[in-house]
Design a protein around this motif. Structure first.
Motif, PDB file in Angstrom:
ATOM      1  N   GLY A 105       0.809  -1.216   0.000  1.00 60.82           N
ATOM      2  CA  GLY A 105       0.000   0.000   0.000  1.00 60.82           C
ATOM      3  C   GLY A 105       0.834   1.254   0.000  1.00 60.82           C
ATOM      4  N   GLN A 106       0.181   2.366  -0.202  1.00 65.17           N
ATOM      5  CA  GLN A 106       0.835   3.669  -0.260  1.00 65.17           C
ATOM      6  C   GLN A 106       0.398   4.494   0.937  1.00 65.17           C
ATOM      7  OE1 GLN A 106       3.085   4.871  -2.553  1.00 65.17           O
ATOM      8  NE2 GLN A 106       3.255   6.632  -1.211  1.00 65.17           N
ATOM      9  N   ALA A 107       1.200   4.519   1.976  1.00 59.77           N
ATOM     10  CA  ALA A 107       0.858   5.238   3.199  1.00 59.77           C
ATOM     11  C   ALA A 107       1.709   6.492   3.344  1.00 59.77           C
ATOM     12  CB  ALA A 107       1.059   4.341   4.415  1.00 59.77           C
ATOM     13  N   THR A 108       1.171   7.449   4.079  1.00 52.21           N
ATOM     14  CA  THR A 108       1.896   8.670   4.416  1.00 52.21           C
ATOM     15  C   THR A 108       2.057   8.737   5.927  1.00 52.21           C
ATOM     16  OG1 THR A 108       1.022   9.886   2.514  1.00 52.21           O
ATOM     17  CG2 THR A 108       1.840  11.194   4.351  1.00 52.21           C
ATOM     18  N   VAL A 109       3.269   9.050   6.371  1.00 51.38           N
ATOM     19  CA  VAL A 109       3.552   9.258   7.787  1.00 51.38           C
ATOM     20  C   VAL A 109       3.687  10.761   7.993  1.00 51.38           C
ATOM     21  CG1 VAL A 109       5.180   8.836   9.667  1.00 51.38           C
ATOM     22  CG2 VAL A 109       4.744   7.053   7.951  1.00 51.38           C
ATOM     23  N   LYS A 118      -6.843   9.768   7.188  1.00 54.11           N
ATOM     24  CA  LYS A 118      -6.082   9.182   8.286  1.00 54.11           C
ATOM     25  C   LYS A 118      -6.734   7.879   8.736  1.00 54.11           C
ATOM     26  CE  LYS A 118      -5.825  11.085  12.554  1.00 54.11           C
ATOM     27  NZ  LYS A 118      -5.353  11.983  13.643  1.00 54.11           N
ATOM     28  N   PHE A 119      -5.899   6.853   8.929  1.00 50.89           N
ATOM     29  CA  PHE A 119      -6.432   5.586   9.403  1.00 50.89           C
ATOM     30  C   PHE A 119      -5.913   5.192  10.776  1.00 50.89           C
ATOM     31  CE2 PHE A 119      -2.524   4.327   7.288  1.00 50.89           C
ATOM     32  CZ  PHE A 119      -2.030   3.265   8.042  1.00 50.89           C
ATOM     33  N   PHE A 163      -4.257   4.564  17.917  1.00 53.03           N
ATOM     34  CA  PHE A 163      -5.700   4.755  17.773  1.00 53.03           C
ATOM     35  C   PHE A 163      -6.079   4.461  16.322  1.00 53.03           C
ATOM     36  CE2 PHE A 163      -4.396   7.396  21.331  1.00 53.03           C
ATOM     37  CZ  PHE A 163      -5.336   7.041  22.297  1.00 53.03           C
ATOM     38  N   LEU A 164      -7.194   3.761  16.135  1.00 50.28           N
ATOM     39  CA  LEU A 164      -7.538   3.231  14.820  1.00 50.28           C
ATOM     40  C   LEU A 164      -8.929   3.649  14.366  1.00 50.28           C
ATOM     41  CD1 LEU A 164      -6.269  -0.254  15.815  1.00 50.28           C
ATOM     42  CD2 LEU A 164      -5.242   1.048  13.942  1.00 50.28           C
ATOM     43  N   ARG A 165      -9.016   4.029  13.086  1.00 46.47           N
ATOM     44  CA  ARG A 165     -10.313   4.230  12.438  1.00 46.47           C
ATOM     45  C   ARG A 165     -10.696   2.880  11.837  1.00 46.47           C
ATOM     46  NH1 ARG A 165     -12.721   8.943   9.712  1.00 46.47           N
ATOM     47  NH2 ARG A 165     -10.756  10.050   9.972  1.00 46.47           N
ATOM     48  N   LEU A 166     -11.389   2.084  12.628  1.00 44.50           N
ATOM     49  CA  LEU A 166     -11.676   0.705  12.227  1.00 44.50           C
ATOM     50  C   LEU A 166     -12.995   0.274  12.850  1.00 44.50           C
ATOM     51  CD1 LEU A 166     -10.493  -1.780  10.732  1.00 44.50           C
ATOM     52  CD2 LEU A 166      -9.405  -2.423  12.899  1.00 44.50           C
ATOM     53  N   ASP A 167     -13.896  -0.185  12.015  1.00 42.27           N
ATOM     54  CA  ASP A 167     -15.219  -0.592  12.479  1.00 42.27           C
ATOM     55  C   ASP A 167     -15.229  -2.089  12.771  1.00 42.27           C
ATOM     56  OD1 ASP A 167     -17.868  -0.611  13.153  1.00 42.27           O
ATOM     57  OD2 ASP A 167     -18.613  -0.549  11.087  1.00 42.27           O
ATOM     58  N   GLU A 168     -14.660  -2.442  13.916  1.00 41.56           N
ATOM     59  CA  GLU A 168     -14.609  -3.828  14.357  1.00 41.56           C
ATOM     60  C   GLU A 168     -14.902  -3.859  15.854  1.00 41.56           C
ATOM     61  OE1 GLU A 168     -10.973  -5.840  13.478  1.00 41.56           O
ATOM     62  OE2 GLU A 168     -11.049  -5.400  11.330  1.00 41.56           O
ATOM     63  N   PRO A 169     -15.321  -4.997  16.383  1.00 44.88           N
ATOM     64  CA  PRO A 169     -15.520  -5.088  17.831  1.00 44.88           C
ATOM     65  C   PRO A 169     -14.181  -5.156  18.556  1.00 44.88           C
ATOM     66  CG  PRO A 169     -15.954  -7.208  16.806  1.00 44.88           C
ATOM     67  CD  PRO A 169     -15.741  -6.233  15.683  1.00 44.88           C
ATOM     68  N   ALA A 170     -14.150  -4.648  19.780  1.00 52.57           N
ATOM     69  CA  ALA A 170     -12.954  -4.766  20.605  1.00 52.57           C
ATOM     70  C   ALA A 170     -12.746  -6.232  20.967  1.00 52.57           C
ATOM     71  CB  ALA A 170     -13.097  -3.919  21.862  1.00 52.57           C
ATOM     72  N   GLY A 171     -11.489  -6.598  21.160  1.00 59.56           N
ATOM     73  CA  GLY A 171     -11.149  -7.971  21.522  1.00 59.56           C
ATOM     74  C   GLY A 171      -9.715  -8.259  21.165  1.00 59.56           C
ATOM     75  N   GLY A 172      -9.042  -9.089  21.935  1.00 58.34           N
ATOM     76  CA  GLY A 172      -7.632  -9.367  21.682  1.00 58.34           C
ATOM     77  C   GLY A 172      -6.815  -8.112  21.912  1.00 58.34           C
ATOM     78  N   LEU A 173      -5.979  -7.761  20.954  1.00 57.88           N
ATOM     79  CA  LEU A 173      -5.177  -6.544  21.070  1.00 57.88           C
ATOM     80  C   LEU A 173      -6.015  -5.280  20.936  1.00 57.88           C
ATOM     81  CD1 LEU A 173      -1.878  -7.251  19.081  1.00 57.88           C
ATOM     82  CD2 LEU A 173      -2.240  -7.265  21.539  1.00 57.88           C
ATOM     83  N   ARG A 191      -6.751  -0.608   4.768  1.00 61.13           N
ATOM     84  CA  ARG A 191      -7.640  -1.003   3.677  1.00 61.13           C
ATOM     85  C   ARG A 191      -9.067  -0.518   3.879  1.00 61.13           C
ATOM     86  NH1 ARG A 191      -4.929  -7.041   2.928  1.00 61.13           N
ATOM     87  NH2 ARG A 191      -3.292  -6.359   1.485  1.00 61.13           N
ATOM     88  N   ALA A 192      -9.497  -0.429   5.134  1.00 56.73           N
ATOM     89  CA  ALA A 192     -10.843   0.057   5.413  1.00 56.73           C
ATOM     90  C   ALA A 192     -11.000   1.548   5.113  1.00 56.73           C
ATOM     91  CB  ALA A 192     -11.195  -0.196   6.874  1.00 56.73           C
ATOM     92  N   ASN A 193      -9.870   2.252   4.985  1.00 50.28           N
ATOM     93  CA  ASN A 193      -9.919   3.693   4.757  1.00 50.28           C
ATOM     94  C   ASN A 193      -9.302   4.115   3.433  1.00 50.28           C
ATOM     95  OD1 ASN A 193     -10.934   4.977   7.437  1.00 50.28           O
ATOM     96  ND2 ASN A 193      -9.564   3.350   8.067  1.00 50.28           N
ATOM     97  N   THR A 194      -9.123   3.159   2.562  1.00 49.23           N
ATOM     98  CA  THR A 194      -8.535   3.471   1.248  1.00 49.23           C
ATOM     99  C   THR A 194      -9.623   3.701   0.210  1.00 49.23           C
ATOM    100  OG1 THR A 194      -6.623   2.094   1.784  1.00 49.23           O
ATOM    101  CG2 THR A 194      -6.988   2.603  -0.539  1.00 49.23           C
TER     102      THR A 194
END
Length: 199
Positions: A115-119, A134-135, A149-159, A196-199
């Protein structure tokens, strides 16, 4: 096969270019033009200048280049990306390898075609961006931990832990890291899912 483009490592300097372009696109006039207009208006204070600009259609990010030219740039703006990163971890050097490991992971995506990410460096955190938005955000939250911190629509669990966030904040999950060795395959997989969820 052509080499993949290298990701960008940015500080506020590139952000200033973007904000100046935003001002021009929104108003049809560049920073020098607005500086002249403000000076001709003879405004007495910084607050009066902000109000006047807003009333004349210059608000939000587009206002910053004009205000900074008139009243001075923030201290952190004058630092380059490396200086900003050093400042974030100056009083918690043992955590710096965590940030370095996360940055290295994301920068490696361009090399292997992932992927092509920017820091992008800020005063107190690192933004990780897709070409769209921003992801993730890497923040030293204490003297003993760094949170991603993550822009991710998933349930919490594990890490993945729930992050305390306002209802309008899209970054509702986080990964807490205490040493660089924790930046392994599972962290890499979560970051890639967020990318990938924010691309």
């Amino acid at each position: 096969m052509a080499d993949a483009p290298r990701p960008e490592f940015k500080s506020w300097h590139e952000m200033l270019d973007w904000m100046s372009g935003l001002l021009l696109r929104r108003t049809g006039h560049d920073v020098p033009w607005w500086l002249g207009a403000v000076r001709n208006a003879g405004l007495p204070t910084e607050a009066a200048t902000r109000t006047w600009l807003t009333e004349n259609g210059v608000a939000g990010y587009a206002q910053n280049p004009v205000m900074w030219e008139l009243f001075g740039f923030p201290d952190f703006f004058l630092k380059d990306a490396a200086e900003l990163l050093e400042g974030q971890y100056a009083d918690r050097l043992q955590l710096r390898p965590i940030a370095d490991a996360v940055i290295a992971l994301v920068l490696a995506w361009a090399e292997d075609g992932t992927g092509q990410a920017t820091v992008q460096l800020r005063k107190t955190y690192i933004s990780l961006l897709t070409p769209r938005r921003k992801f993730a955000q890497v923040t030293p939250v204490s003297k003993s931990a760094v949170d991603i911190f993550l822009r991710l629509d998933e349930p919490a669990g594990g890490l993945l832990e729930a992050a305390a966030a306002r209802p309008d904040n899209a970054f509702r999950l986080k990964i807490r890291l205490r040493q660089a060795s924790e930046v392994g395959a599972e962290v890499a997989d979560i970051l890639l899912r967020a990318y990938r969820a924010n691309t």
